[in-house]
Design a protein around this motif. Sequence first.
Motif: not given
Lengths: 81, 132, 164, 181
Positions: A55-76
């Motif tokens: 679960t951690e490999a799927a969520v922590g290293a995959g999904a939440s990284t994708a979320f954070l980068i997606a959020a970063l692409s809309r902020t600074v």
Amino acid sequence: MIPSIDLVLLSLVVVLAIAAITVRDLLSAIMLLSAYSFLMAMVWVEMHSVDVAFTEAAVGAGASTAFLIAALSRTVRWEKK
Amino acid sequence: MLEWLIEEIFAKYNYWISITIMLIGFYAMIAKSNLIKKLIGLSIFQTAIFLFFISLADIGPIPRGTAPIVSEAMIHKGYVYVNPLPHVLILTAIVVSVATLAVALALVIRMYEEYGTIEEEEIIEKERELGV
Amino acid sequence: MNTGKSETEEGKKRSGDVIVETISRVMVPFIQLFALYVIMHGSSGPGGGFQGGVIFGASFVLLVIAFGIVNAGNRFPEAVNTALFSTGVYIYAGVGLLCIICSLGAAQYLNYGFLSLPVHFEERRALGMDFIEIGVGITVMAVIAEIFFNLAWKKEEKKEGGKE
Amino acid sequence: MKLISLSALLFVIVLGALFIYVAEDIPDFGDSNSAPNRYVKLFNIEADGLMDDLNQGVIPQSLADKIEERGLPLPTRVESIEEGEWDFFLVPEERQQAFYPKEQKYYFIKKAGDELEVFRYSLIIRWIEEGEEETEVINMVTYGLADYRGYDTLGETSVIFTAGVSVLLLLRRRGKRPEAR
């Protein structure tokens, strides 16, 4: 659990945690957090909790990284000092 | 002295590392001004709690522990199952943590659209200017 | 590589890298197949509804990276996605209610042994667990994909999407 | 800024000291006999008069009553051992499925002063031993997650659903009619 492998992985985890909150580039911080999560998944495999590691490999290293980068692409990207 | 050090301090090294990581995350949550940095700190904090619980469940080198999936062969070789209850609790907690992160990121994006910055101090200044 | 000319061309017509597009076109079905395997394999090894759902959602993230968010968003429209949100929870709660009905009103909510399936009590519990893991997987897949689409959706790409 | 960092560092150090003070009570890492992993203490009972019965292999009435009072299964046999941590085991008649072939004892008795301490396996042993028979699923985490703690997982799915709906409400972009342009 094998204490020597455990200690090596956990000290790497601590180093990565400190690096992730110190670095000023937020993209680097997010990638360091991803590496941190993956190392944490390795620690949990080594502690025989395979489901949590999966679960951690799927969520922590995959999904939440994708979320954070997606959020970063809309902020600074850079943290101001 | 050395015996005490080994028995009381070194035998629980996982807990000390867990507490260290927890405090690193907590420091980031308090002291960092950037909102995404705060969320990274939150993730680190949560992972430290997970590490604590999984360490509680683990069974060390003697007797050798094995993953909680039923297999007679492992038991006859002298392995012992680790405790599956904390794994179940932590699975639920990981799910909740990703949900929390997603909602928090959505809030951060909305704040950026509203104020044009994600630094906490600048947001407070702008609110002061607006007279909120 | 990224000269001003090619950027404007990219603005008109979205043409990504050929290698990335081909590889992801090949990989996505396998990722989704692996996700289904993980969901169904949860009872006999590591895995389960949540992990499989996250992997399934990650395949849409790969689609977004390869084809741009508009094309990937058209492939998985919002109406379908929001319907799938609640379908999973309904499957889960519905299996629980089915247990009450099949146990003749004995209030055995989520006690899968009372489902009227042609196997014995213990195996019914295993099958009930598979059903609810399908429900959890559907919800998690839809939610992960929808959160990623909404977080990554930019204003300028919305206009572009209006043209296509 | 400087003040916030310094006070946060101080606060974190104080909190760390508090955690370290509390962590003394936690069982050792990797200990297979710690309370969450293996056994829990049930009760203390006066030792006078019971020791003779136990030595002869008879279960004393007062001990049996006290076990029955708690709704636990009644053992039928006493096994005494010479070495190790424990003094007696109370064992049921028929041995069940042997995941722990050497430790298939139900109650542990230890003599401490003039009292007997009675221990039993913790909940988790029943979880490990009987879950596979009850559910025909071999992954202990899965049957814990989906069957024993099914309500919990229903709540977790609702949490995911709520998170998705709130993200949708906070920043819904796609799917809107393009009248804004």
